[in-house]
Design a protein around this motif. Structure first.
Motif, PDB file in Angstrom:
ATOM      1  N   TYR A  92      -3.772  14.509  -6.138  1.00 54.85           N
ATOM      2  CA  TYR A  92      -2.402  14.032  -6.636  1.00 54.85           C
ATOM      3  C   TYR A  92      -2.265  14.925  -7.937  1.00 54.85           C
ATOM      4  CZ  TYR A  92      -2.575   9.865  -3.907  1.00 54.85           C
ATOM      5  OH  TYR A  92      -2.553   8.815  -3.163  1.00 54.85           O
ATOM      6  N   ALA A  93      -0.927  15.092  -8.268  1.00 57.98           N
ATOM      7  CA  ALA A  93      -0.360  16.056  -9.314  1.00 57.98           C
ATOM      8  C   ALA A  93      -1.041  15.533 -10.379  1.00 57.98           C
ATOM      9  CB  ALA A  93       1.142  15.755  -9.463  1.00 57.98           C
ATOM     10  N   PRO A  94      -1.264  16.551 -11.563  1.00 60.66           N
ATOM     11  CA  PRO A  94      -1.908  16.086 -12.629  1.00 60.66           C
ATOM     12  C   PRO A  94      -1.220  14.951 -13.605  1.00 60.66           C
ATOM     13  CG  PRO A  94      -1.914  18.479 -12.573  1.00 60.66           C
ATOM     14  CD  PRO A  94      -1.369  17.912 -11.310  1.00 60.66           C
ATOM     15  N   THR A  95       0.014  14.990 -13.259  1.00 64.23           N
ATOM     16  CA  THR A  95       0.724  13.972 -14.027  1.00 64.23           C
ATOM     17  C   THR A  95       0.284  12.598 -13.886  1.00 64.23           C
ATOM     18  OG1 THR A  95       2.754  15.394 -14.042  1.00 64.23           O
ATOM     19  CG2 THR A  95       3.074  13.040 -14.543  1.00 64.23           C
ATOM     20  N   TYR A  96      -0.318  12.329 -12.544  1.00 63.63           N
ATOM     21  CA  TYR A  96      -0.785  10.898 -12.259  1.00 63.63           C
ATOM     22  C   TYR A  96      -2.012  10.795 -12.020  1.00 63.63           C
ATOM     23  CZ  TYR A  96       4.293  10.087 -11.777  1.00 63.63           C
ATOM     24  OH  TYR A  96       5.580  10.285 -12.183  1.00 63.63           O
ATOM     25  N   PHE A 143       0.887  -1.102  -0.053  1.00 61.45           N
ATOM     26  CA  PHE A 143       0.066  -0.167   0.027  1.00 61.45           C
ATOM     27  C   PHE A 143       0.648   1.336   0.063  1.00 61.45           C
ATOM     28  CE2 PHE A 143      -2.182   3.431   1.995  1.00 61.45           C
ATOM     29  CZ  PHE A 143      -3.211   3.487   1.523  1.00 61.45           C
ATOM     30  N   ASN A 144       0.559   2.271  -0.962  1.00 60.94           N
ATOM     31  CA  ASN A 144       1.432   3.458  -1.230  1.00 60.94           C
ATOM     32  C   ASN A 144       0.571   4.598  -1.493  1.00 60.94           C
ATOM     33  OD1 ASN A 144       3.419   5.283  -1.933  1.00 60.94           O
ATOM     34  ND2 ASN A 144       4.545   3.875  -3.352  1.00 60.94           N
ATOM     35  N   ALA A 188       4.405   4.906  -8.710  1.00 54.23           N
ATOM     36  CA  ALA A 188       4.522   3.754  -7.920  1.00 54.23           C
ATOM     37  C   ALA A 188       3.421   3.342  -7.091  1.00 54.23           C
ATOM     38  CB  ALA A 188       5.735   3.646  -6.951  1.00 54.23           C
ATOM     39  N   SER A 189       2.252   4.693  -6.973  1.00 55.86           N
ATOM     40  CA  SER A 189       1.302   4.468  -6.275  1.00 55.86           C
ATOM     41  C   SER A 189       0.028   4.399  -7.007  1.00 55.86           C
ATOM     42  CB  SER A 189       1.046   5.594  -5.362  1.00 55.86           C
ATOM     43  OG  SER A 189       0.770   6.957  -6.056  1.00 55.86           O
ATOM     44  N   TYR A 190       0.181   4.288  -8.187  1.00 60.93           N
ATOM     45  CA  TYR A 190      -0.773   4.535  -9.158  1.00 60.93           C
ATOM     46  C   TYR A 190      -1.988   3.267  -9.211  1.00 60.93           C
ATOM     47  CZ  TYR A 190      -2.514   6.626 -13.719  1.00 60.93           C
ATOM     48  OH  TYR A 190      -3.311   7.317 -14.548  1.00 60.93           O
ATOM     49  N   TRP A 191      -1.673   2.194  -8.659  1.00 57.01           N
ATOM     50  CA  TRP A 191      -2.422   1.274  -8.402  1.00 57.01           C
ATOM     51  C   TRP A 191      -2.312   0.569  -7.219  1.00 57.01           C
ATOM     52  CZ3 TRP A 191      -7.341   0.415 -10.089  1.00 57.01           C
ATOM     53  CH2 TRP A 191      -7.730   0.943 -11.491  1.00 57.01           C
ATOM     54  N   ASN A 192      -1.426   1.188  -6.319  1.00 54.88           N
ATOM     55  CA  ASN A 192      -1.139   0.358  -5.056  1.00 54.88           C
ATOM     56  C   ASN A 192      -1.613   1.182  -3.821  1.00 54.88           C
ATOM     57  OD1 ASN A 192       0.407  -0.971  -6.468  1.00 54.88           O
ATOM     58  ND2 ASN A 192       2.417  -0.186  -5.700  1.00 54.88           N
ATOM     59  N   GLY A 193      -2.954   1.915  -4.035  1.00 60.72           N
ATOM     60  CA  GLY A 193      -3.612   2.455  -3.140  1.00 60.72           C
ATOM     61  C   GLY A 193      -4.495   3.619  -3.385  1.00 60.72           C
ATOM     62  N   ARG A 194      -4.395   4.046  -4.613  1.00 62.24           N
ATOM     63  CA  ARG A 194      -5.227   5.341  -4.778  1.00 62.24           C
ATOM     64  C   ARG A 194      -6.621   4.891  -5.006  1.00 62.24           C
ATOM     65  NH1 ARG A 194      -2.254   9.651  -8.573  1.00 62.24           N
ATOM     66  NH2 ARG A 194      -0.105   9.149  -7.549  1.00 62.24           N
ATOM     67  N   VAL A 195      -7.510   5.603  -4.923  1.00 58.59           N
ATOM     68  CA  VAL A 195      -8.917   5.399  -5.109  1.00 58.59           C
ATOM     69  C   VAL A 195      -9.524   5.814  -6.576  1.00 58.59           C
ATOM     70  CG1 VAL A 195     -11.223   6.073  -4.306  1.00 58.59           C
ATOM     71  CG2 VAL A 195      -9.325   5.944  -2.766  1.00 58.59           C
TER      72      VAL A 195
END
Length: 177
Positions: free
Chosen positions: A100-104, A34-35, A41-48
């Motif tokens: 989150y920053a627009p980049t991600y 979870f990140n 690295a957090s793209y699919w490791n914890g975001r909603v």
């Protein structure tokens, strides 16, 4: 099955697993991967991701767990307005009211429309079946909303206006024809 949905709801509402400030994270809070950092690295490791919430709310409704569906709907909508204005992002931070920053995380990208579907079809309960000429109305309700009007909804060859009173559990429909 109803039993599977109940087991899933128990896991969903566990604050050590998925019931974060802004649920539902893509990994349980207890998972070592979870990140929430603002990196890829957090793209699919914890975001909603709102489309995942939409799927879960749909499943809860279809399983008859409407109270659970409403709880998740309320938190999902709060997530979309944490800035004080509607803010439809591609994904959200699960623990804090920050972007989150627009980049991600793209702003107002196509999947954001699931929030409108949740408001109209689940919150206000407007489910139209134009081929059958039927309206199904089973609102979950929306936090702080007592009345709502929705105008100019295409329905078959007509256009409908709805006046919804959630306090009185009533909906009035007026067509243009």
């Amino acid at each position: 099955t109803k039993k599977q949905a109940g087991t899933m709801a128990k896991f969903l509402f566990d604050p050590k697993q998925l019931w974060s400030a802004f649920p539902v994270p893509t990994l349980p809070l207890s998972d070592p991967c979870f990140n929430t950092s603002d990196t890829y690295a957090s793209y699919w490791n914890g975001r909603v991701w709102p489309p995942i919430n939409w799927c879960i709310i749909e499943g809860l409704c279809r399983a008859g767990l409407r109270t659970s569906a409403r709880r998740l709907l309320e938190r999902t909508l709060k997530m979309h307005v944490f800035t004080g204005h509607p803010w439809c992002m591609e994904n959200f931070h699960p623990l804090e009211a920050r972007r989150y920053a627009p980049t991600y995380s793209g702003f107002n990208q196509g999947w954001s429309a699931v929030c409108l579907d949740l408001i109209l079809r689940r919150g206000l309960g407007l489910q139209l079946n134009a081929p059958a000429g039927k309206l199904y109305w089973q609102p979950l309700g929306l936090p702080g909303v007592r009345e709502a009007s929705v105008r100019g909804v295409p329905f078959g060859g007509d256009t409908l206006d709805f006046l919804i009173d959630l306090r009185q559990s009533s909906v009035k429909v007026r067509g243009s024809k």
